[in-house]
Scaffold this motif. Sequence first.
Motif, PDB file in Angstrom:
ATOM      1  N   TRP A 218       0.830  -1.202   0.000  1.00 14.88           N
ATOM      2  CA  TRP A 218       0.000   0.000   0.000  1.00 14.88           C
ATOM      3  C   TRP A 218       0.865   1.254   0.000  1.00 14.88           C
ATOM      4  O   TRP A 218       1.986   1.247   0.515  1.00 14.88           O
ATOM      5  CB  TRP A 218      -0.910   0.020   1.228  1.00 14.88           C
ATOM      6  N   ARG A 219       0.296   2.323  -0.560  1.00 15.56           N
ATOM      7  CA  ARG A 219       0.907   3.642  -0.513  1.00 15.56           C
ATOM      8  C   ARG A 219      -0.102   4.621   0.079  1.00 15.56           C
ATOM      9  O   ARG A 219      -1.306   4.419  -0.015  1.00 15.56           O
ATOM     10  CB  ARG A 219       1.311   4.112  -1.913  1.00 15.56           C
ATOM     11  N   ARG A 220       0.403   5.704   0.659  1.00 14.20           N
ATOM     12  CA  ARG A 220      -0.456   6.751   1.215  1.00 14.20           C
ATOM     13  C   ARG A 220      -0.141   8.076   0.533  1.00 14.20           C
ATOM     14  O   ARG A 220       0.574   8.919   1.074  1.00 14.20           O
ATOM     15  CB  ARG A 220      -0.226   6.871   2.724  1.00 14.20           C
ATOM     16  N   PRO A 221      -0.616   8.282  -0.704  1.00 11.58           N
ATOM     17  CA  PRO A 221      -0.338   9.550  -1.395  1.00 11.58           C
ATOM     18  C   PRO A 221      -0.914  10.733  -0.620  1.00 11.58           C
ATOM     19  O   PRO A 221      -1.990  10.643  -0.017  1.00 11.58           O
ATOM     20  CB  PRO A 221      -1.047   9.382  -2.746  1.00 11.58           C
ATOM     21  N   ARG A 222      -0.202  11.831  -0.636  1.00 15.10           N
ATOM     22  CA  ARG A 222      -0.692  13.071  -0.039  1.00 15.10           C
ATOM     23  C   ARG A 222      -1.362  13.895  -1.134  1.00 15.10           C
ATOM     24  O   ARG A 222      -0.745  14.213  -2.146  1.00 15.10           O
ATOM     25  CB  ARG A 222       0.443  13.866   0.587  1.00 15.10           C
ATOM     26  N   LEU A 223      -2.624  14.207  -0.925  1.00  9.75           N
ATOM     27  CA  LEU A 223      -3.366  14.994  -1.894  1.00  9.75           C
ATOM     28  C   LEU A 223      -3.077  16.476  -1.688  1.00  9.75           C
ATOM     29  O   LEU A 223      -2.979  16.953  -0.551  1.00  9.75           O
ATOM     30  CB  LEU A 223      -4.867  14.740  -1.751  1.00  9.75           C
ATOM     31  N   VAL A 224      -2.928  17.188  -2.794  1.00 13.04           N
ATOM     32  CA  VAL A 224      -2.802  18.647  -2.718  1.00 13.04           C
ATOM     33  C   VAL A 224      -4.075  19.200  -2.103  1.00 13.04           C
ATOM     34  O   VAL A 224      -5.188  18.932  -2.580  1.00 13.04           O
ATOM     35  CB  VAL A 224      -2.574  19.252  -4.116  1.00 13.04           C
TER      36      VAL A 224
END
Length: 360
Positions: A218-224
């Motif tokens: 899994w990845r936890r992208p940071r949303l703008v």
Amino acid sequence: MNRRSFLMVAVFLLSGCTASTGSDGRAARVQAPLAARPADLQVRRVEVGVPRWYDRPYVEFGDADHGYALFASCAGRPPSSDCPARLYATDDGGRTWRRISHPRPLAPAQRLEVTSDVPALLVAGDGWYYSLDDGTSFRHEPGAVRPSVLRALRGQVQVDPRTGELVRWQGGGWQPLPSRSPLARPTSVYGADGLVVVTRVAGGRPLLAVSFDGGVTWRRPRLVTLEGDIATLRVAASVAGDVWLIGERAEPGRFPALWHYDGDWRPIVPPRDPGPYTSAVPFGENRLAVSGREGGAVVLADGNGDLREESWPLHGDHRLTVLADGALLARGPDDLLIRASGEPGWVRIVLESRRPRTDE
């Protein structure tokens, strides 16, 4: 069995018309003329074999061709011996409708759903009735939990209603993903092939977890972060697999926050506010259809959020849904509009009742 998306709709029911009946007392298959209307709107008007005292039907479509209509009340009263519930089906976009067997016509509380091409009825206190053969016969499954086969048609990956964990439909049953999502209690889930996307909101901020290998890692992208708090964040995809994140605002009618996936989660900000907002759905490639008080518009992801106004016959209470074949459906309180994939115009579906004949 073709995969078709879930949809709930409401359709006109008008009275004072006549229709022929078959030898079994059911309405014969009836056909609607296609009447031209100004601009890009046409009307398909059908008389079905329902006496005028029945209330409006509850109708759902799976794609631009296949739909079901449930007549289940008379003057606001639940079904009875002189007002049994009736089911109708269409496989040609509402041009013609045929009556099909109803498994519990006298059940006092019932709800119609259509998942893919499978009609299903939830009967209070009795459970689910669903058909895998276009309404020829119905299977019964007790309990209020939606049957596994219906859940599977809604998506490959879902939240298990009993455990709250992510599961995938595999080998005729639900199997847990190889590893847990780092995002607990997700409120929106999308899974296709190896891609799994889960979202939720905490303190007005969007949270996202993504797997590209079916839940192994899994990845936890940071949303703008975009201006303003978000009430809910949902994953939405077109039938072509074009994935968007739609962050609904707490303030009713305010345009949502948008992100589009093109290798990264890119924020999409239209150059101007399109006005009071009702709904948004992805359709085709890099396009998001929007409805609101001013009508319809399209947000273009490949144009960095360019907004293109459309002369669609919509108004503020029409809510958009994208169907399994890429068609757009706009549902208002009194009508149903469908725009087939690749077609420029819209079609309004109208069901009309008939007065009972003295020789019936």
